[in-house]
Design a protein around this motif. Structure first.
Motif, PDB file in Angstrom:
ATOM      1  N   TYR A   1      22.538  23.543   6.154  1.00 10.07           N
ATOM      2  CA  TYR A   1      20.741  22.402   6.640  1.00 10.07           C
ATOM      3  C   TYR A   1      20.381  23.136   8.224  1.00 10.07           C
ATOM      4  O   TYR A   1      21.250  23.177   8.916  1.00 10.07           O
ATOM      5  CB  TYR A   1      20.136  21.457   5.541  1.00 10.07           C
ATOM      6  CG  TYR A   1      20.127  20.942   4.983  1.00 10.07           C
ATOM      7  CD1 TYR A   1      18.663  21.058   4.535  1.00 10.07           C
ATOM      8  CD2 TYR A   1      21.284  20.803   3.851  1.00 10.07           C
ATOM      9  CE1 TYR A   1      18.480  20.667   2.724  1.00 10.07           C
ATOM     10  CE2 TYR A   1      21.011  20.301   2.272  1.00 10.07           C
ATOM     11  CZ  TYR A   1      19.699  19.559   1.955  1.00 10.07           C
ATOM     12  OH  TYR A   1      19.689  19.636   0.330  1.00 10.07           O
TER      13      TYR A   1
ATOM     14  N   VAL B   1      19.978  24.078  14.753  1.00 10.04           N
ATOM     15  CA  VAL B   1      19.308  22.828  15.267  1.00 10.04           C
ATOM     16  C   VAL B   1      18.554  22.904  16.385  1.00 10.04           C
ATOM     17  O   VAL B   1      18.871  23.290  17.809  1.00 10.04           O
ATOM     18  CB  VAL B   1      20.888  21.770  15.415  1.00 10.04           C
ATOM     19  CG1 VAL B   1      20.564  20.717  15.656  1.00 10.04           C
ATOM     20  CG2 VAL B   1      21.695  21.935  15.073  1.00 10.04           C
TER      21      VAL B   1
ATOM     22  N   ILE C   1      18.398  22.514  10.891  1.00  7.39           N
ATOM     23  CA  ILE C   1      18.156  21.178  11.096  1.00  7.39           C
ATOM     24  C   ILE C   1      16.624  20.966  12.457  1.00  7.39           C
ATOM     25  O   ILE C   1      17.254  21.625  14.049  1.00  7.39           O
ATOM     26  CB  ILE C   1      19.159  20.616  12.159  1.00  7.39           C
ATOM     27  CG1 ILE C   1      20.473  20.019  11.063  1.00  7.39           C
ATOM     28  CG2 ILE C   1      18.831  18.711  12.228  1.00  7.39           C
ATOM     29  CD1 ILE C   1      20.119  19.279  10.044  1.00  7.39           C
TER      30      ILE C   1
ATOM     31  N   ARG D   1      24.670  19.705   7.558  1.00  7.03           N
ATOM     32  CA  ARG D   1      24.210  21.077   8.538  1.00  7.03           C
ATOM     33  C   ARG D   1      25.947  21.732   8.211  1.00  7.03           C
ATOM     34  O   ARG D   1      26.115  22.780   7.581  1.00  7.03           O
ATOM     35  CB  ARG D   1      24.862  20.485  10.480  1.00  7.03           C
ATOM     36  CG  ARG D   1      25.128  22.078  11.139  1.00  7.03           C
ATOM     37  CD  ARG D   1      23.210  22.959  11.738  1.00  7.03           C
ATOM     38  NE  ARG D   1      23.112  23.661  11.847  1.00  7.03           N
ATOM     39  CZ  ARG D   1      23.337  24.612  10.823  1.00  7.03           C
ATOM     40  NH1 ARG D   1      23.399  24.792  10.217  1.00  7.03           N
ATOM     41  NH2 ARG D   1      23.213  25.766  11.561  1.00  7.03           N
TER      42      ARG D   1
ATOM     43  N   MET E   1      23.407  13.686   9.877  1.00  6.27           N
ATOM     44  CA  MET E   1      22.944  15.080  10.707  1.00  6.27           C
ATOM     45  C   MET E   1      23.692  16.364  10.016  1.00  6.27           C
ATOM     46  O   MET E   1      23.843  17.777  10.114  1.00  6.27           O
ATOM     47  CB  MET E   1      22.135  15.050  11.444  1.00  6.27           C
ATOM     48  CG  MET E   1      21.661  16.695  11.627  1.00  6.27           C
ATOM     49  SD  MET E   1      21.737  16.846  13.810  1.00  6.27           S
ATOM     50  CE  MET E   1      23.358  17.437  14.027  1.00  6.27           C
TER      51      MET E   1
ATOM     52  N   TRP F   1      16.263  23.064   5.008  1.00  7.05           N
ATOM     53  CA  TRP F   1      15.631  22.310   6.390  1.00  7.05           C
ATOM     54  C   TRP F   1      15.168  20.659   6.266  1.00  7.05           C
ATOM     55  O   TRP F   1      15.354  20.894   4.789  1.00  7.05           O
ATOM     56  CB  TRP F   1      13.996  22.896   7.056  1.00  7.05           C
ATOM     57  CG  TRP F   1      14.637  24.341   7.659  1.00  7.05           C
ATOM     58  CD1 TRP F   1      13.442  25.326   6.969  1.00  7.05           C
ATOM     59  CD2 TRP F   1      14.137  24.718   9.299  1.00  7.05           C
ATOM     60  NE1 TRP F   1      13.965  26.358   8.163  1.00  7.05           N
ATOM     61  CE2 TRP F   1      14.387  25.933   9.658  1.00  7.05           C
ATOM     62  CE3 TRP F   1      14.810  23.309   9.854  1.00  7.05           C
ATOM     63  CZ2 TRP F   1      14.550  26.390  10.518  1.00  7.05           C
ATOM     64  CZ3 TRP F   1      14.808  24.025  11.382  1.00  7.05           C
ATOM     65  CH2 TRP F   1      14.169  25.386  11.396  1.00  7.05           C
TER      66      TRP F   1
ATOM     67  N   TRP G   1      14.980  17.666  14.764  1.00  2.70           N
ATOM     68  CA  TRP G   1      15.272  16.708  15.320  1.00  2.70           C
ATOM     69  C   TRP G   1      14.340  16.718  16.015  1.00  2.70           C
ATOM     70  O   TRP G   1      14.323  16.846  17.722  1.00  2.70           O
ATOM     71  CB  TRP G   1      16.780  16.598  16.030  1.00  2.70           C
ATOM     72  CG  TRP G   1      17.291  15.291  16.495  1.00  2.70           C
ATOM     73  CD1 TRP G   1      16.676  14.176  17.734  1.00  2.70           C
ATOM     74  CD2 TRP G   1      17.972  14.065  15.662  1.00  2.70           C
ATOM     75  NE1 TRP G   1      16.893  13.002  17.393  1.00  2.70           N
ATOM     76  CE2 TRP G   1      17.741  12.644  16.594  1.00  2.70           C
ATOM     77  CE3 TRP G   1      18.560  14.445  14.533  1.00  2.70           C
ATOM     78  CZ2 TRP G   1      18.592  11.670  16.319  1.00  2.70           C
ATOM     79  CZ3 TRP G   1      19.742  13.052  14.489  1.00  2.70           C
ATOM     80  CH2 TRP G   1      19.447  12.516  14.910  1.00  2.70           C
TER      81      TRP G   1
END
Length: 385
Positions: free
Chosen positions: A32, A77, A34, A28, A24, A4, A36
């Motif tokens: 990872y 995300v 995400i 990604r 970001m 993360w 936000w």
């Protein structure tokens, strides 16, 4: 096990894709997940609004954003729009710090985020300063702007911003700055080493020619050269430059959300406000520009900055007329025209049209190609590892 990274950057729901969003995307692609976290305001909408109309637009924009709370934007995300109390004083800060900690604890528990294995990436606001004492794997502050050089004459506010930026800058593991000026100021403020991380460009996105948007074909049909700008429009933009270009043979296309008072331009027949345009569609509009504009009223905030759109314009091979931003001069001085006054924007735009050539266009593209986000991400990896 899921990896993360938690980002706190600009408003996710703005159509413009900022440097932090581009970073970001790189994380990604590395697998990872995400989270936000949208920013909460660090000042009243009345600060730096030239009139009631500008202030009302800013308030409406915030209200529209805060109708959302948590949502899944894409696979892996998630977006959190935190609730806060719009009180801009010491008492308001304490309440909002408590609210942020509470909402942060709830969302990380809900998503199963293990803090000790998570990267925290902060840019552009102090929203997640209240959680900086948590034991993240890495804590990073990316200074795309020097927040305490905010455009205001309110010295009390500037002093508060300086305290908050000092706290943020001294409670992270790594500091990045997008321009040499910001790096120097952040090093002076914090007494720490800061890594220069200039902005990159989604090169393929802007360099790949496609069909021109039908609206732009209609604008081009007038036969006038097109002077264009894309990005959020505030009272910091030099509106007089737009007006003078429009009154002297240019069609002026202005793409983006209008947060300032642009009523003085709304009745001009050859000024076109498109409103916000999705990032995916942006090149289909901007490739019809004959001259691209970076027209802001010079202040410390602009002097320190490095606008991502400079690289995006260059990737399309377009001539640029800009206010005299030091990092743009340093990196691309031979490829960009600079103007200090609205009249000079017209003069330099006409010169750019006259001098434009295939060779110059190719030189601009080549310059942008050296600043991809992939190359910038390699700098990030080398630092945080």
């Amino acid at each position: 096990m899921k990896k993360w990274i938690i980002f706190s950057g600009t408003d996710w729901f703005r159509p413009s894709v900022t440097s932090t969003r581009q970073i970001m995307m790189q994380f990604r692609q590395k697998g990872y997940q995400i989270l936000w976290v949208n920013p909460i305001a660090f000042k009243s909408p009345a600060v730096n609004s030239k009139n009631r109309k500008s202030m009302q637009k800013k308030i409406l924009n915030k209200l529209q954003t805060h109708l959302k709370f948590i949502r899944k934007a894409d696979q892996g995300v998630y977006i959190l729009v935190p609730f806060y109390i719009p009180l801009f004083n010491g008492a308001g800060d304490k309440i909002n710090d408590m609210l942020i900690r509470l909402q942060f604890a709830i969302i990380t528990l809900f998503l199963g985020i293990r803090i000790k294995e998570t990267i925290l990436w902060i840019s552009g606001s102090f929203t997640l300063s209240p959680v900086l004492r948590k034991p993240f794997y890495r804590k990073i502050y990316q200074a795309a702007d020097f927040i305490s050089d905010f455009r205001t004459n309110n010295q009390t506010l500037l002093q508060e911003l300086r305290k908050k930026e000092y706290y943020l800058g001294t409670h992270v593991d790594h500091l990045f700055a997008s321009s040499p000026n910001i790096r120097a100021k952040l090093e002076h403020l914090t007494g720490r080493q800061v890594t220069l991380l200039t902005h990159g460009v989604n090169f393929t996105h802007f360099n790949t020619a496609g069909e021109v948007n039908p609206l732009m074909l209609k604008v081009k049909a007038s036969g006038q050269p097109v002077a264009g700008y894309f990005g959020t429009l505030s009272d910091a933009n030099d509106k007089e430059a737009f007006r003078i270009l429009a009154n002297n043979g240019f069609s002026v296309v202005i793409i983006g959300k209008v947060l300032g008072d642009y009523s003085s331009l709304e009745n001009l027949d050859n000024v076109f406000f498109t409103g916000p345009v999705d990032f995916k569609e942006l090149p289909s509009y901007a490739q019809a520009f004959d001259v691209c504009l970076l027209n802001w009223i010079m202040a410390d905030w602009i002097y320190n900055s490095y606008p991502v759109k400079a690289l995006e314009y260059l990737a399309m091979g377009k001539p640029i007329v800009s206010c005299p931003i030091p990092i743009v001069k340093e990196l691309f001085g031979s490829l960009v025209y600079f103007a200090d006054t609205p009249e000079e924007y017209l003069e330099k735009a006409l010169l750019a049209l006259k001098e434009n050539s295939r060779e110059l266009s190719e030189a601009r593209v080549s310059a942008a190609a050296e600043h991809t986000w992939e190359s910038k991400f390699s700098i990030i990896e080398s630092v945080i590892r």
